[in-house]
Scaffold this motif. Structure first.
Motif, PDB file in Angstrom:
ATOM      1  N   ALA A 235     -59.073   1.655 -26.802  1.00 16.21           N
ATOM      2  CA  ALA A 235     -59.800   2.633 -27.612  1.00 16.21           C
ATOM      3  C   ALA A 235     -59.386   4.047 -27.208  1.00 16.21           C
ATOM      4  O   ALA A 235     -59.177   4.913 -28.060  1.00 16.21           O
ATOM      5  CB  ALA A 235     -61.304   2.443 -27.450  1.00 16.21           C
TER       6      ALA A 235
ATOM      7  N   CYS B 247     -65.961  -0.520 -28.127  1.00 14.16           N
ATOM      8  CA  CYS B 247     -66.666   0.212 -27.071  1.00 14.16           C
ATOM      9  C   CYS B 247     -68.165  -0.037 -27.089  1.00 14.16           C
ATOM     10  O   CYS B 247     -68.853   0.260 -26.107  1.00 14.16           O
ATOM     11  CB  CYS B 247     -66.444   1.714 -27.229  1.00 14.16           C
TER      12      CYS B 247
ATOM     13  N   VAL C  68     -57.803   6.571 -29.926  1.00 16.73           N
ATOM     14  CA  VAL C  68     -58.439   7.823 -30.340  1.00 16.73           C
ATOM     15  C   VAL C  68     -57.551   9.020 -30.007  1.00 16.73           C
ATOM     16  O   VAL C  68     -57.457   9.981 -30.779  1.00 16.73           O
ATOM     17  CB  VAL C  68     -59.861   7.956 -29.752  1.00 16.73           C
TER      18      VAL C  68
ATOM     19  N   ALA D 184     -60.243  10.344 -44.706  1.00 11.70           N
ATOM     20  CA  ALA D 184     -59.877  10.107 -43.305  1.00 11.70           C
ATOM     21  C   ALA D 184     -59.327  11.352 -42.635  1.00 11.70           C
ATOM     22  O   ALA D 184     -59.544  11.580 -41.443  1.00 11.70           O
ATOM     23  CB  ALA D 184     -58.865   8.977 -43.209  1.00 11.70           C
ATOM     24  N   LEU D 185     -58.624  12.182 -43.395  1.00 10.89           N
ATOM     25  CA  LEU D 185     -57.983  13.342 -42.778  1.00 10.89           C
ATOM     26  C   LEU D 185     -58.893  14.575 -42.753  1.00 10.89           C
ATOM     27  O   LEU D 185     -58.497  15.628 -42.292  1.00 10.89           O
ATOM     28  CB  LEU D 185     -56.681  13.685 -43.507  1.00 10.89           C
TER      29      LEU D 185
ATOM     30  N   TRP E  31     -54.775   9.368 -32.488  1.00 11.08           N
ATOM     31  CA  TRP E  31     -55.301  10.011 -33.695  1.00 11.08           C
ATOM     32  C   TRP E  31     -55.466  11.521 -33.462  1.00 11.08           C
ATOM     33  O   TRP E  31     -55.081  12.332 -34.296  1.00 11.08           O
ATOM     34  CB  TRP E  31     -56.595   9.327 -34.078  1.00 11.08           C
ATOM     35  N   LEU E  32     -55.997  11.901 -32.306  1.00  7.04           N
ATOM     36  CA  LEU E  32     -56.185  13.336 -32.036  1.00  7.04           C
ATOM     37  C   LEU E  32     -54.847  14.068 -32.002  1.00  7.04           C
ATOM     38  O   LEU E  32     -54.748  15.226 -32.402  1.00  7.04           O
ATOM     39  CB  LEU E  32     -56.916  13.540 -30.693  1.00  7.04           C
TER      40      LEU E  32
ATOM     41  N   GLN F 278     -61.427  17.349 -41.705  1.00  6.05           N
ATOM     42  CA  GLN F 278     -61.682  17.913 -40.379  1.00  6.05           C
ATOM     43  C   GLN F 278     -63.140  18.317 -40.225  1.00  6.05           C
ATOM     44  O   GLN F 278     -63.515  18.936 -39.234  1.00  6.05           O
ATOM     45  CB  GLN F 278     -60.791  19.149 -40.152  1.00  6.05           C
TER      46      GLN F 278
ATOM     47  N   ILE G  18     -66.923  14.351 -24.347  1.00  7.74           N
ATOM     48  CA  ILE G  18     -67.553  13.610 -25.430  1.00  7.74           C
ATOM     49  C   ILE G  18     -66.777  13.731 -26.743  1.00  7.74           C
ATOM     50  O   ILE G  18     -66.791  12.813 -27.556  1.00  7.74           O
ATOM     51  CB  ILE G  18     -69.019  14.088 -25.605  1.00  7.74           C
ATOM     52  N   PHE G  19     -66.089  14.872 -26.939  1.00  3.04           N
ATOM     53  CA  PHE G  19     -65.494  15.111 -28.247  1.00  3.04           C
ATOM     54  C   PHE G  19     -64.610  13.958 -28.742  1.00  3.04           C
ATOM     55  O   PHE G  19     -64.785  13.503 -29.883  1.00  3.04           O
ATOM     56  CB  PHE G  19     -64.720  16.434 -28.279  1.00  3.04           C
ATOM     57  N   PRO G  20     -63.662  13.451 -27.944  1.00  4.12           N
ATOM     58  CA  PRO G  20     -62.826  12.348 -28.471  1.00  4.12           C
ATOM     59  C   PRO G  20     -63.644  11.140 -28.894  1.00  4.12           C
ATOM     60  O   PRO G  20     -63.349  10.506 -29.917  1.00  4.12           O
ATOM     61  CB  PRO G  20     -61.913  12.008 -27.289  1.00  4.12           C
ATOM     62  N   VAL G  21     -64.704  10.835 -28.136  1.00  2.00           N
ATOM     63  CA  VAL G  21     -65.536   9.678 -28.482  1.00  2.00           C
ATOM     64  C   VAL G  21     -66.286   9.969 -29.773  1.00  2.00           C
ATOM     65  O   VAL G  21     -66.369   9.134 -30.680  1.00  2.00           O
ATOM     66  CB  VAL G  21     -66.525   9.383 -27.335  1.00  2.00           C
TER      67      VAL G  21
ATOM     68  N   TRP H 180     -65.388  12.042 -32.084  1.00  2.00           N
ATOM     69  CA  TRP H 180     -64.409  12.086 -33.176  1.00  2.00           C
ATOM     70  C   TRP H 180     -64.043  10.682 -33.637  1.00  2.00           C
ATOM     71  O   TRP H 180     -63.835  10.438 -34.810  1.00  2.00           O
ATOM     72  CB  TRP H 180     -63.171  12.858 -32.699  1.00  2.00           C
ATOM     73  N   MET H 181     -63.998   9.762 -32.677  1.00  2.00           N
ATOM     74  CA  MET H 181     -63.702   8.368 -33.012  1.00  2.00           C
ATOM     75  C   MET H 181     -64.761   7.839 -33.981  1.00  2.00           C
ATOM     76  O   MET H 181     -64.442   7.254 -35.025  1.00  2.00           O
ATOM     77  CB  MET H 181     -63.683   7.534 -31.725  1.00  2.00           C
TER      78      MET H 181
ATOM     79  N   VAL I 252     -58.654   2.102 -37.797  1.00  2.00           N
ATOM     80  CA  VAL I 252     -58.315   2.020 -36.371  1.00  2.00           C
ATOM     81  C   VAL I 252     -59.468   2.553 -35.516  1.00  2.00           C
ATOM     82  O   VAL I 252     -59.849   1.957 -34.499  1.00  2.00           O
ATOM     83  CB  VAL I 252     -57.010   2.802 -36.092  1.00  2.00           C
ATOM     84  N   MET I 253     -60.078   3.660 -35.962  1.00  2.00           N
ATOM     85  CA  MET I 253     -61.196   4.207 -35.197  1.00  2.00           C
ATOM     86  C   MET I 253     -62.416   3.285 -35.272  1.00  2.00           C
ATOM     87  O   MET I 253     -63.169   3.154 -34.303  1.00  2.00           O
ATOM     88  CB  MET I 253     -61.563   5.601 -35.725  1.00  2.00           C
TER      89      MET I 253
ATOM     90  N   TRP J 151     -56.326   5.616 -40.105  1.00  2.00           N
ATOM     91  CA  TRP J 151     -57.133   6.066 -38.966  1.00  2.00           C
ATOM     92  C   TRP J 151     -58.579   5.632 -39.053  1.00  2.00           C
ATOM     93  O   TRP J 151     -59.201   5.332 -38.025  1.00  2.00           O
ATOM     94  CB  TRP J 151     -57.025   7.588 -38.821  1.00  2.00           C
TER      95      TRP J 151
ATOM     96  N   SER K  79     -61.746   0.522 -32.796  1.00  2.00           N
ATOM     97  CA  SER K  79     -61.885   1.015 -31.419  1.00  2.00           C
ATOM     98  C   SER K  79     -63.349   1.255 -31.079  1.00  2.00           C
ATOM     99  O   SER K  79     -63.810   0.931 -29.985  1.00  2.00           O
ATOM    100  CB  SER K  79     -61.107   2.317 -31.243  1.00  2.00           C
TER     101      SER K  79
END
Lengths: 302, 321
Positions: B145, A278, B149, A72-73, B152-153, A75, A55-58, A60-61, A270-271, A267, A274
């Motif tokens: 996507a 989805c 992502v 944007a940067l 970016w990571l 954390q 799940i983390f990448p999703v 994070w998106m 772009v996120m 980013w 993306s």
């Protein structure tokens, strides 16, 4: 080789997952140690790690998409309040609404057409004996072994001769027949009770009438599961749309790819793009989760 | 089954097992002898036009020199394309990478799922449904996507992964420009998509195995390890063969979008695979003959592997029937 349904993973979809396995496991499943507390703790720990990894990448998106552009940067794993500037930027920069609508329409048309073609072919395979049946059936299984990349040049040439380059029709037409859908539908139809067909026949219905009034209404769950799966596959198709739509950003895959190229390291934007790409699939998944997982997992190959 | 054929079409229909129109009037019986072909017509026509005819054409193209422009001539060159393609270092690199990718994906689609599914099989009910819902999500994400992502990571200026690596004293740099790391990055990305799917397929296989076998073996004094190796895994073999075959046949497809968006096969071909190479031959270098020759070779190789697997899975399929 034949496509078969693997044993139901989550229980039969309507019955509700978990109910049956849970009661059974208490009784006698896994007699050795797997029900003891440390075992369960290990299991939970593993699945939690796996779930976080998945799940983390999703997550994070979406977190990046909802940050203010100047952060944007950051954390910080949490974002509040939500900032919609990135989404507004994407919305105003590229016609993402149109892309999503186009992709939705394309996927819907493709899924319905593939279902229709597959239902007809599966009906023939399941209900009749005829000469050449084996060879025709092998034609469908064999097509599974022809990688798309091997036939893409002749297909590309044919699409361009038909004048369909850079059109959504050019993306749809070559994929109208899904051999996989035919094989899966055939399985469902073969297990259809023959008495019902004979009865319908004695009532004087034609084979066409029998298909629409007797067979298909009883296969609704299977049709729905397969349809969802075909829709998601069409939505996520990448290679063919990018080949056919080289000068057009009509579909989400192509549009977001060019957006990636233009925006580079912006980013947040772009996120956001993306994430928007989805959302339709996520909505389907949230509403129909059981059917989606079931459809993808059960359509195994044994 | 050949005997009734000699007796004429009408009789054949009447005696064929399972023909629905057995009881039909005479007119219908005759009609039904070509009805199935009508139902099959759209699907078969589409397959012939978009799969089998192109396959034959690809075979033909592999013997010519052609730049994909309709007006330019196709020159017959015999086996030159095959000779060229077999000596190309790019091809050797792509084939080697593809094999490496497949082996690495086996870890994510087969080995880890078996371990995870076995260790977590005690978890049932709502908790199981909840975990499964989450771990299946990566499989549904659109390839663009996914690529975006992960780019970016992995981004060297502010991406989460290089930052974490930096706190551990490891300067990752730009992984997609680093020949030593680029394949690893692609493997992690595609593996991320495969892992949940693999776990769900193996869990489904486990749920289908009757617990009686294990219980009986346990009564006979078998240890947990013995039950796993001697009973559970063999009974699971259909699911395992399925996952292995999927990985071999489809991993090059799954990798393609990631390669195309994130690395373009580079740096220096370090992350390319066979399908990306076919795409480059055809649509970057406009060398249809070379792309076709390589495609024919890959098709034959994959066909052989698939047949091998069918053979294996048929040997294994006597279990639990």
């Amino acid at each position: 080789m034949a496509f078969v349904a693997l044993p139901a993973p989550l229980g039969a979809a309507p019955a509700g997952p978990g109910a049956r396995p849970a009661s059974r496991s208490r009784a006698s499943d896994a007699p050795v140690a797997s029900r003891t507390l440390p075992r369960l703790a290990i299991g939970h720990a593993l699945l939690i790690v796996l779930a976080v990894f998945s799940i983390f990448p999703v997550y994070w998106m979406f977190v990046t998409a909802f940050r203010a552009p100047e952060d944007a940067l950051s954390q910080n794993p949490f974002v509040w309040p939500l900032d919609f500037e990135n989404i507004a930027y994407v919305w105003n920069t590229i016609p993402i609404g149109t892309m999503i609508a186009n992709t939705f329409g394309m996927s819907l048309v493709l899924a319905v057409a593939q279902l229709f073609v597959a239902v007809l072919a599966a009906y023939a395979f399941a209900m009749w004996e005829f000469r050449g049946k084996k060879i025709l059936f092998l034609l469908f299984i064999g097509s599974w072994l022809v990688p798309f990349q091997v036939t893409m040049i002749p297909n590309y040439v044919l699409v361009s001769q038909l004048g369909l380059l850079n059109t959504i029709a050019g993306v749809v037409v070559p994929n109208l027949c899904s051999a996989f859908a035919v094989l899966l539908m055939r399985q469902h139809m073969q297990s259809f009770p023959r008495d019902l067909i004979d009865a319908s026949h004695m009532d004087g219905r034609s084979s066409w009438g029998t298909l629409w009034t007797v067979v298909l209404p009883n296969l609704k769950p299977a049709l729905a599961a397969l349809g969802i799966m075909l829709f998601i596959s069409a939505w996520n198709e990448y290679l063919w749309p990018t080949l056919i739509l080289q000068q057009s950003d009509a579909l989400i895959q192509v549009g977001i790819r060019s957006f990636l190229g233009q925006e580079g390291n912006n980013w947040g934007a772009v996120m956001a793009a993306s994430g928007l790409a989805c959302i339709p699939i996520f909505l389907i998944y949230i509403v129909l989760q059981r059917y989606v997982v079931d459809a993808f997992i059960r359509s195994g190959l044994k | 089954m050949f005997v009734p054929v000699a007796m004429g079409a009408g009789t054949r229909e009447a005696t064929a097992p399972g023909a629905p129109h057995v009881l039909a009037r005479r007119r219908r019986v005759r009609w039904s002898s070509f009805t199935p072909f009508l139902y099959l017509l759209p699907a078969v026509a589409l397959l012939v036009v978009w799969v089998y005819a192109p396959l034959v054409q690809t075979f033909g193209l592999s013997f010519v020199d052609w730049n994909l422009i309709p007006t330019s001539p196709k020159t017959f060159v015999g086996f030159d394309n095959y000779a060229t393609v077999l000596t190309l270092p790019e091809l050797q690199q792509a084939v080697g990478n593809t094999v490496l990718y497949i082996l690495a994906f086996m870890l994510f689609s087969l080995v880890l799922p078996v371990v995870i599914a076995l260790l977590s099989r005690g978890i049932q009910g709502k908790a199981k449904t909840f975990y499964q819902a989450l771990i299946f999500v990566p499989f549904l994400i659109t390839p663009v996507a996914t690529s975006a992502v992960w780019r970016w990571l992995f981004d060297e200026n502010g991406g989460a992964i290089p930052r974490i690596a930096a706190t551990l004293g490891w300067d990752l740099g730009n992984v997609f420009r680093d020949p030593a790391l680029v394949m690893g990055a692609v493997i992690v990305i595609v593996g991320w998509q495969l892992l949940g799917f693999g776990v769900l397929v193996v869990s489904a296989g486990l749920a289908g195995i009757s617990p009686d076998y294990g219980a009986a073996a346990s009564l006979d004094g078998a240890s947990a390890r013995q039950i796993v190796w001697r009973i559970t895994l063999p009974l699971l073999s259909p699911s395992l063969v399925f996952l292995a075959l999927m990985t071999i046949l489809l991993s090059a497809q799954w990798t393609y979008p990631i390669i195309d968006i994130l690395t373009q096969g580079g740096p220096g071909g370090a992350s390319t695979n066979i399908y990306y190479l076919l795409y480059q031959f055809g649509f970057r270098n406009f060398d249809a003959g070379l792309s076709a020759a390589a495609g024919v070779l890959f098709f034959l190789a994959f066909g052989l592997v698939a047949m091998l697997f069918v053979e294996i899975s048929e040997r294994l399929s006597f279990h639990d029937n």
